[in-house]
Design an enzyme around this catalytic site. Structure first.
Site, mmCIF file in Angstrom:
data_model
loop_
_atom_site.group_PDB
_atom_site.id
_atom_site.type_symbol
_atom_site.label_atom_id
_atom_site.label_comp_id
_atom_site.label_asym_id
_atom_site.label_seq_id
_atom_site.Cartn_x
_atom_site.Cartn_y
_atom_site.Cartn_z
ATOM 1 N N GLU A 244 0.839 -1.193 0.000
ATOM 2 C CA GLU A 244 0.000 0.000 0.000
ATOM 3 C C GLU A 244 0.873 1.242 0.000
ATOM 4 O O GLU A 244 1.740 1.400 0.863
ATOM 5 C CB GLU A 244 -0.886 0.040 1.250
ATOM 6 C CG GLU A 244 -2.105 -0.828 1.194
ATOM 7 C CD GLU A 244 -3.083 -0.488 2.312
ATOM 8 O OE1 GLU A 244 -4.266 -0.843 2.154
ATOM 9 O OE2 GLU A 244 -2.695 0.106 3.328
ATOM 10 N N CYS A 245 0.653 2.133 -0.941
ATOM 11 C CA CYS A 245 1.325 3.424 -1.017
ATOM 12 C C CYS A 245 2.841 3.257 -0.931
ATOM 13 O O CYS A 245 3.470 2.843 -1.894
ATOM 14 C CB CYS A 245 0.788 4.374 0.050
ATOM 15 S SG CYS A 245 1.147 6.115 -0.293
ATOM 16 N N GLY A 246 3.468 3.536 0.215
ATOM 17 C CA GLY A 246 4.910 3.340 0.330
ATOM 18 C C GLY A 246 5.319 1.921 0.021
ATOM 19 O O GLY A 246 6.355 1.669 -0.608
#
Length: 439
Positions: free
Chosen positions: A329-331
């Site tokens: 997720e994201c990072g």
């Protein structure tokens, strides 16, 4: 259930909600009150400061992203073994999305649903009696939302305090405190907002200091007296969050991977899964006895060189992904790509399990609620299921990839944003942070 509750909100962001919330939490804990905290809406940073002040995890309560049954269960859980629950709002009291009443994401939704009074934080710098007009408007805007008291922030002098306080008191709404203008009260910031609580090197001293300030500048007894009892809400039907993606879930957990909502992890555990933490920054691979790996969001761009050099982590993750699901997720999604370019323009090789390249050299803000319809089965859920969450990052995709998209995204008002994320073999990833299944 004997707990009482209150919501701390404001007319806008930056008024001082977090300072007042943490100060009250610290002061109440000093008194021996079993105090817990929560945050309205999606936020990873503020709950860390709440937890540091109370000694207990702080949850998120999101009326747009969470089904009502999940909200009710989380409120019940937060109030269990507590005397007092303090909920910090986000942005302004009524700020949310256009939509059905009670599902806008605004702190006012929580005030109305759970019959909780609001302690309003007012930044009165640059005004005095006009503050009363603002309070009047907020107090009469929605009959289901009750303003129980006001704390003035950034007061310049005793005369300034009296002018604002007397004007507000004439409305029949008490002013329960006034905090001075003091740059030392502010928390440090960086590109995504506040520095995380566990990175604040003087955090215990700061919490102690603002707790003392609350005792001196805020009527703590008055705040306690204006809280309302929390009525038990018994969830009907399915009150769970995201289904666990495995029986033993390896979760990356360190300074680069810290953004995962407590209710998500607790929901997995409640469903019988075990959560096993490991640290990519310490060059640890996901444990081999796990059947799924989850890379949360965080700040990998601040640790890109360390991650690029973490050979055991990268090799171990690749071996894991050959036979078992890996989701970022994201990072975490950035780390699954070919490379990450930091703010200085330096390119760092990432794991290469997906084909994209992300960059912070040319930043662009991506922010808002999201609903994802999954195009294939993944750790987020089965194909064609819908998940609600949010996006908040400054990274840009410099080059596309041949990976199939993970989901079709729409924003919080239903506008289509198109395909997003990527999937390749057992590996999936997206900038989207999942909060709960859509109803």
């Amino acid at each position: 259930m004997t707990a009482r509750g209150l919501i701390v909100s404001a007319p806008r962001s930056g008024a001082g909600k977090t300072i007042v919330t943490v100060a009250l939490l610290a002061a109440l804990r000093r008194r021996g009150v079993a105090v817990r905290a929560a945050k309205a809406g999606p936020d990873y940073i503020d709950p860390g400061f709440h937890a540091a002040a109370t000694g207990h995890p702080s949850i998120n309560l999101d009326t747009w992203a969470m089904p009502a049954t999940l909200l009710d269960r989380l409120m019940n859980d937060a109030a269990t073994n507590a005397d007092f629950l303090l909920i910090e709002g986000a942005m302004g009291l009524f700020d949310g999305l256009p939509g059905p009443a009670g599902r806008t994401g605004a702190a006012a939704d929580l005030a109305a649903r759970f019959a909780l009074p609001v302690l309003l934080v007012l930044d009165v710098s640059g005004q005095s009696q006009t503050a009363a007009a603002l309070v009047r408007g907020l107090a009469t805007h929605d009959p289901a939302v009750r303003i129980a008291g006001v704390v003035l922030n950034r007061v310049g002098s005793e005369r300034h305090r009296l002018l604002a306080s007397d004007a507000i008191a004439a409305l029949g709404i008490p002013v329960l405190g006034a905090l001075p203008r003091d740059a030392n009260l502010a928390l440090p910031e960086r590109h995504l907002g506040l520095v995380q609580a566990d990175e604040h090197i003087h955090l215990p001293t700061w919490i102690d200091r603002i707790g003392t300030m609350a005792e001196q500048k805020i009527d703590i007894d008055g705040v306690l007296a204006r809280a309302a009892p929390l009525a038990p809400f018994l969830p009907q039907g399915n009150a769970t969050g995201l289904p666990p993606p495995g029986n033993r879930i390896a979760v990356a957990s360190d300074a680069a991977f810290s953004f995962i909502y407590p209710h998500v992890v607790e929901g997995w555990r409640r469903a019988g899964a075990n959560v096993v933490r490991f640290s990519p920054l310490a060059d640890e691979a996901p444990p081999d006895d796990c059947d799924c790996c989850w890379l949360p969001g965080g700040y990998p761009e601040l640790h890109a060189g360390t991650l690029a050099a973490a050979a055991r982590f990268r090799t171990g993750l690749a071996n894991f992904a050959a036979t078992r699901p890996v989701h970022g997720e994201c990072g975490g999604y950035m780390v699954l790509g070919q490379a990450l370019i930091d703010a200085a323009g330096t390119r760092h090789a990432m794991t290469g399990l997906l084909g994209h390249v992300t960059s912070f050299a040319h930043r662009q803000l991506h922010l808002g609620y999201r609903e994802a319809e999954l195009l294939a089965g993944s750790p987020l859920g089965p194909a064609r299921s819908r998940v609600r969450g949010h996006e908040f990052h400054y990274a840009t995709l410099l080059s596309g990839a041949d990976d199939a998209p993970l989901a079709d995204l729409s924003d919080g008002e239903g506008r289509q944003l198109g395909p997003s994320g990527g999937r390749r073999g057992h590996v999936t990833g997206t900038f989207f942070h999942a909060i709960a299944p859509a109803e």
